[in-house]
Design an enzyme around this catalytic site. Structure first.
Site, PDB file in Angstrom:
ATOM      1  N   VAL A  16       0.842  -1.210   0.000  1.00 48.84           N
ATOM      2  CA  VAL A  16       0.000   0.000   0.000  1.00 48.84           C
ATOM      3  C   VAL A  16       0.880   1.264   0.000  1.00 48.84           C
ATOM      4  O   VAL A  16       0.695   2.173  -0.811  1.00 48.84           O
ATOM      5  CB  VAL A  16      -0.943  -0.009   1.231  1.00 48.84           C
ATOM      6  N   ARG A  49       6.403 -10.865  -3.577  1.00 53.49           N
ATOM      7  CA  ARG A  49       5.684 -11.563  -4.665  1.00 53.49           C
ATOM      8  C   ARG A  49       5.885 -10.821  -5.982  1.00 53.49           C
ATOM      9  O   ARG A  49       5.131  -9.896  -6.311  1.00 53.49           O
ATOM     10  CB  ARG A  49       4.196 -11.671  -4.317  1.00 53.49           C
ATOM     11  N   GLU A 131       9.066   9.634  10.062  1.00 56.46           N
ATOM     12  CA  GLU A 131       7.875  10.489  10.201  1.00 56.46           C
ATOM     13  C   GLU A 131       6.583   9.731   9.899  1.00 56.46           C
ATOM     14  O   GLU A 131       5.537   9.946  10.534  1.00 56.46           O
ATOM     15  CB  GLU A 131       8.002  11.694   9.250  1.00 56.46           C
ATOM     16  N   VAL A 134       4.290   7.577  12.679  1.00 52.74           N
ATOM     17  CA  VAL A 134       3.298   8.130  13.621  1.00 52.74           C
ATOM     18  C   VAL A 134       2.340   9.058  12.889  1.00 52.74           C
ATOM     19  O   VAL A 134       2.750  10.079  12.332  1.00 52.74           O
ATOM     20  CB  VAL A 134       3.982   8.914  14.762  1.00 52.74           C
ATOM     21  N   ILE A 138       0.741  13.335   8.842  1.00 50.94           N
ATOM     22  CA  ILE A 138       0.827  14.497   9.745  1.00 50.94           C
ATOM     23  C   ILE A 138       2.254  14.674  10.264  1.00 50.94           C
ATOM     24  O   ILE A 138       2.815  13.742  10.846  1.00 50.94           O
ATOM     25  CB  ILE A 138      -0.115  14.338  10.965  1.00 50.94           C
ATOM     26  N   GLY A 189      -7.060   0.571   2.607  1.00 54.10           N
ATOM     27  CA  GLY A 189      -5.602   0.575   2.837  1.00 54.10           C
ATOM     28  C   GLY A 189      -5.201   1.191   4.162  1.00 54.10           C
ATOM     29  O   GLY A 189      -4.035   1.527   4.362  1.00 54.10           O
ATOM     30  N   GLU A 192      -3.602  -2.387   9.238  1.00 53.72           N
ATOM     31  CA  GLU A 192      -2.334  -3.121   9.158  1.00 53.72           C
ATOM     32  C   GLU A 192      -2.591  -4.478   8.488  1.00 53.72           C
ATOM     33  O   GLU A 192      -3.740  -4.932   8.396  1.00 53.72           O
ATOM     34  CB  GLU A 192      -1.768  -3.352  10.554  1.00 53.72           C
ATOM     35  N   LYS A 207       2.773   3.868  18.508  1.00 55.22           N
ATOM     36  CA  LYS A 207       2.904   5.300  18.213  1.00 55.22           C
ATOM     37  C   LYS A 207       3.026   6.104  19.509  1.00 55.22           C
ATOM     38  O   LYS A 207       3.794   7.071  19.573  1.00 55.22           O
ATOM     39  CB  LYS A 207       1.698   5.763  17.397  1.00 55.22           C
ATOM     40  N   GLY A 306      -3.276   5.372   5.018  1.00 51.23           N
ATOM     41  CA  GLY A 306      -3.523   5.314   3.575  1.00 51.23           C
ATOM     42  C   GLY A 306      -2.219   5.443   2.804  1.00 51.23           C
ATOM     43  O   GLY A 306      -1.253   6.038   3.287  1.00 51.23           O
TER      44      GLY A 306
HETATM   45  N1  LIG Z   1      -1.013   1.586   5.260  1.00 56.39           N
HETATM   46  C1  LIG Z   1      -0.926   2.645   6.029  1.00 56.39           C
HETATM   47  O1  LIG Z   1      -1.866   3.450   6.110  1.00 56.39           O
HETATM   48  C2  LIG Z   1       0.313   2.904   6.822  1.00 56.39           C
HETATM   49  C3  LIG Z   1       0.453   4.146   7.467  1.00 56.39           C
HETATM   50  C4  LIG Z   1       1.596   4.411   8.228  1.00 56.39           C
HETATM   51  C5  LIG Z   1       2.573   3.467   8.332  1.00 56.39           C
HETATM   52  N2  LIG Z   1       2.392   2.260   7.719  1.00 56.39           N
HETATM   53  C6  LIG Z   1       3.484   1.295   7.852  1.00 56.39           C
HETATM   54  O2  LIG Z   1       4.095   1.122   6.591  1.00 56.39           O
HETATM   55  C7  LIG Z   1       4.614  -0.197   6.492  1.00 56.39           C
HETATM   56  C8  LIG Z   1       4.016  -0.857   5.257  1.00 56.39           C
HETATM   57  O3  LIG Z   1       2.619  -0.863   5.367  1.00 56.39           O
HETATM   58  P1  LIG Z   1       1.653  -1.218   4.133  1.00 56.39           P
HETATM   59  O4  LIG Z   1       0.310  -0.747   4.530  1.00 56.39           O
HETATM   60  O5  LIG Z   1       2.259  -0.724   2.864  1.00 56.39           O
HETATM   61  O6  LIG Z   1       1.698  -2.797   4.204  1.00 56.39           O
HETATM   62  P2  LIG Z   1       1.498  -3.842   2.995  1.00 56.39           P
HETATM   63  O7  LIG Z   1       1.244  -5.161   3.617  1.00 56.39           O
HETATM   64  O8  LIG Z   1       0.522  -3.308   2.001  1.00 56.39           O
HETATM   65  O9  LIG Z   1       2.934  -3.818   2.299  1.00 56.39           O
HETATM   66  C9  LIG Z   1       4.074  -4.480   2.786  1.00 56.39           C
HETATM   67  C10 LIG Z   1       4.704  -5.164   1.608  1.00 56.39           C
HETATM   68  O10 LIG Z   1       5.951  -5.708   1.988  1.00 56.39           O
HETATM   69  C11 LIG Z   1       6.104  -6.943   1.301  1.00 56.39           C
HETATM   70  N3  LIG Z   1       7.124  -7.768   1.975  1.00 56.39           N
HETATM   71  C12 LIG Z   1       6.987  -8.541   3.069  1.00 56.39           C
HETATM   72  N4  LIG Z   1       8.153  -9.149   3.364  1.00 56.39           N
HETATM   73  C13 LIG Z   1       9.032  -8.720   2.433  1.00 56.39           C
HETATM   74  C14 LIG Z   1      10.412  -8.999   2.194  1.00 56.39           C
HETATM   75  N5  LIG Z   1      11.094  -9.816   2.984  1.00 56.39           N
HETATM   76  N6  LIG Z   1      11.014  -8.391   1.149  1.00 56.39           N
HETATM   77  C15 LIG Z   1      10.323  -7.560   0.349  1.00 56.39           C
HETATM   78  N7  LIG Z   1       9.007  -7.268   0.509  1.00 56.39           N
HETATM   79  C16 LIG Z   1       8.395  -7.849   1.546  1.00 56.39           C
HETATM   80  C17 LIG Z   1       4.721  -7.557   1.307  1.00 56.39           C
HETATM   81  O11 LIG Z   1       4.579  -8.529   0.299  1.00 56.39           O
HETATM   82  C18 LIG Z   1       3.843  -6.323   1.079  1.00 56.39           C
HETATM   83  O12 LIG Z   1       3.600  -6.121  -0.307  1.00 56.39           O
HETATM   84  C19 LIG Z   1       4.257  -0.884   7.822  1.00 56.39           C
HETATM   85  O13 LIG Z   1       5.326  -0.739   8.707  1.00 56.39           O
HETATM   86  C20 LIG Z   1       3.068  -0.079   8.305  1.00 56.39           C
HETATM   87  O14 LIG Z   1       2.920  -0.133   9.714  1.00 56.39           O
HETATM   88  C21 LIG Z   1       1.312   1.963   6.955  1.00 56.39           C
HETATM   89  N1  LIG Z   2      -3.064   0.933  10.466  1.00 54.28           N
HETATM   90  C1  LIG Z   2      -2.669   2.257  10.783  1.00 54.28           C
HETATM   91  C2  LIG Z   2      -1.920   2.868   9.639  1.00 54.28           C
HETATM   92  C3  LIG Z   2      -1.305   4.196   9.964  1.00 54.28           C
HETATM   93  O1  LIG Z   2      -0.238   4.071  10.833  1.00 54.28           O
HETATM   94  C4  LIG Z   2      -3.896   3.086  11.083  1.00 54.28           C
HETATM   95  O2  LIG Z   2      -5.004   2.629  10.835  1.00 54.28           O
HETATM   96  O3  LIG Z   2      -3.748   4.193  11.596  1.00 54.28           O
HETATM   97 NA    NA Z   3       3.649  11.517  10.678  1.00 54.07          NA
END
Ligand SMILES: NC(=O)c1ccc[n+]([C@@H]2O[C@H](COP(=O)([O-])OP(=O)(O)OC[C@H]3O[C@@H](n4cnc5c(N)ncnc54)[C@H](O)[C@@H]3O)[C@@H](O)[C@H]2O)c1
Ligand SMILES: N[C@@H](CCO)C(=O)O
Ligand code: NA
Length: 430
Positions: A16, A49, A131, A134, A138, A189, A192, A207, A306
């Site tokens: 995502v 993948r 950044e 958390v 923002i 999206g 988690e 956080k 997101g």
């Molecule tokens: N989605 C959100 O809104 C959001 C917001 C803030 C922070 N985050 C953080 O961002 C990070 C990613 O979140 P996301 O929502 O994109 O998750 P996601 O599951 O969509 O993406 C993670 C990706 O990493 C890949 N992956 C897993 N193991 C791997 C490896 N060994 N090598 C390469 N790729 C690998 C997975 O296949 C997946 O496509 C997390 O730490 C999450 O806490 C997400």
């Molecule tokens: N899963 C987290 C993503 C942002 O860190 C949330 O819903 O706030």
């Molecule tokens: Na932030």
């Protein structure tokens, strides 16, 4: 003057957040180069993948060998958006050992092992920026680390999980069921990979740990944070909150103790008055209040989850880290010099809303009131609604220590006339 040799970036994870980082790096390449003073080149993208089609991601950059990518030796910055503890931790450490700085969105990892990661970054003259970890887009980490570095922060309070705010908002405003609202948050999206982290409060607790550590210049890990999730919140709690002119939000609260000698960090559902600005935070938006000696009260508000909003924060960090690289410098590292200890939840002082099912007969109210008095918990209001010999008693207290409230509830449960404790919720923001 623009340097012509590009800074090379390795992207770990293309889900995502990662796919949005890749998209913005490509579409905004010229602006990024102008802002940094050198072009930034996406030199490799590690995925799990490779068969998954990713629109706009150059196929020749994709690899399944993340370790080989971070060990290449020509990588200037590694962006880690895989999530979880391993392999993310090992990859970040390897990146530092090979001279790269790191930008991460991984709150779970920073909240579990931030001190060791900062030490590894410092040992190799590298940066660690997060950044996006958390409250998504923002700006909070850098304002606390940099803009407020001359002030004394006393309290950080807010909504830091988009998924749970989305669920509570949908349940409250549209009457949607819990699972329906969670499915929608996942499809957008926000959630988690395992939404348990969101609904059980682990994500918000991570956080809170990061915020408390930075705000109070001490070390706070996720294990220090008192955590209660959303799963115990019932429709009756939400209705009860409405009757009191309140709404229910999952809050993260980090506070310096009144004597300044310790701090607390907690995440739990709480009632807040509808007149409080946090009550109007809808959908997956986040909002955080920071209270400090000189600045007073600051409020940070915006999209907390997101793909694109989170990528905005990642890209902001990328620009900062690249600028530092070009200047031959590093940004601020860990600041934990106060070494303030984290006090247990029992020492937190706040107000409570307690809903009891009791027998509807003479003397019950007096018995209940006596138990509160014996434990030093002062009652603010009592509301009783009777039906067929049973009654629902709703007690709202003045401020009391959490330990005193727990003993009160323990003693109430022992009373024959108390059939059950339907809910206990803290009341904040007054
Ligand atoms: N989605 C959100 O809104 C959001 C917001 C803030 C922070 N985050 C953080 O961002 C990070 C990613 O979140 P996301 O929502 O994109 O998750 P996601 O599951 O969509 O993406 C993670 C990706 O990493 C890949 N992956 C897993 N193991 C791997 C490896 N060994 N090598 C390469 N790729 C690998 C997975 O296949 C997946 O496509 C997390 O730490 C999450 O806490 C997400
Ligand atoms: N899963 C987290 C993503 C942002 O860190 C949330 O819903 O706030
Ligand atoms: Na932030």
């Amino acid at each position: 003057m623009m340097r012509t040799r590009p800074l090379k970036v390795a992207l770990l994870g293309c889900g995502v957040v990662g796919s949005e980082v890749a998209r913005i790096m490509t579409t905004h390449a010229d602006d990024l180069a102008n802002r940094i003073g050198a072009p930034v080149e996406l030199a490799g993208i590690a995925v799990r993948r490779p068969d998954r089609v990713r629109a706009g991601v150059p196929a020749e950059l994709v690899t399944t060998d993340a370790t080989a990518l971070v060990k290449r030796g020509d990588i200037d910055v590694v962006i880690e958006v895989i999530g979880g503890i391993e392999p993310a931790r090992g990859l970040i450490t390897t990146a530092f050992e090979h001279g790269a700085s790191v930008v991460s969105a991984n709150k779970a990892l920073v909240a579990a092992d931030g001190a060791a990661l900062h030490a590894a970054a410092e040992a190799h003259g590298a940066d660690l920026y997060y950044e996006a970890a958390v409250a998504g887009a923002i700006p909070l980490v850098r304002p606390l680390r940099e803009s407020l570095a001359g002030d004394k922060v006393n309290r950080v309070l807010g909504i830091v999980n988009g998924t749970t705010n989305f669920i509570l908002d949908k349940m409250d405003s549209t009457g949607a069921g819990y699972s329906e609202a969670l499915d929608e948050a996942t499809a957008l999206g926000y959630a988690e990979a395992d939404p348990t982290a969101d609904v059980e409060g682990f994500d918000a607790a991570a956080k809170a740990a990061i915020l408390a550590g930075i705000a109070f210049h001490t070390r706070v890990t996720i294990d220090d944070v008192h955590r209660e999730g959303l799963t115990e919140v019932t429709a009756a709690d939400i209705a009860s909150a409405k009757r009191m002119g309140c709404t229910v939000k999952l809050l993260a609260i980090c506070e310096r103790a009144a004597d300044g000698a310790s701090v607390t960090a907690r995440v739990h559902p709480a009632m807040i008055p509808l007149t409080h600005p946090l009550a109007s935070v809808r959908e997956a938006y986040n909002a955080v209040f920071v209270e400090s000696d000189a600045a007073g009260q600051l409020m940070f508000y915006g999209p907390g989850a997101g793909g694109a909003p989170t990528a905005s924060a990642v890209l902001g960090d990328l620009v900062a880290v690249c600028r530092n690289k070009l200047a031959g410098a590093t940004g601020p590292g860990e600041s934990a010099y106060t070494r303030l200890p984290v006090s247990p939840m029992g020492e937190v002082v706040t107000r409570y809303h307690i809903s009891l099912d009791v027998a509807d007969k003479p003397g019950v109210l007096a018995q209940v009131a006596t138990i509160f008095a014996e434990h030093g918990v002062s009652i603010d209001t009592v509301r009783q609604q009777g039906k067929d010999g049973e009654a629902s008693l709703v007690v709202v207290t003045h401020r009391a220590a959490d330990a005193a409230l727990s003993s009160t509830v323990g003693a109430l449960r022992e009373l024959d006339t108390v059939r059950g404790v339907a809910s206990i919720m803290r009341v904040e923001g007054e």
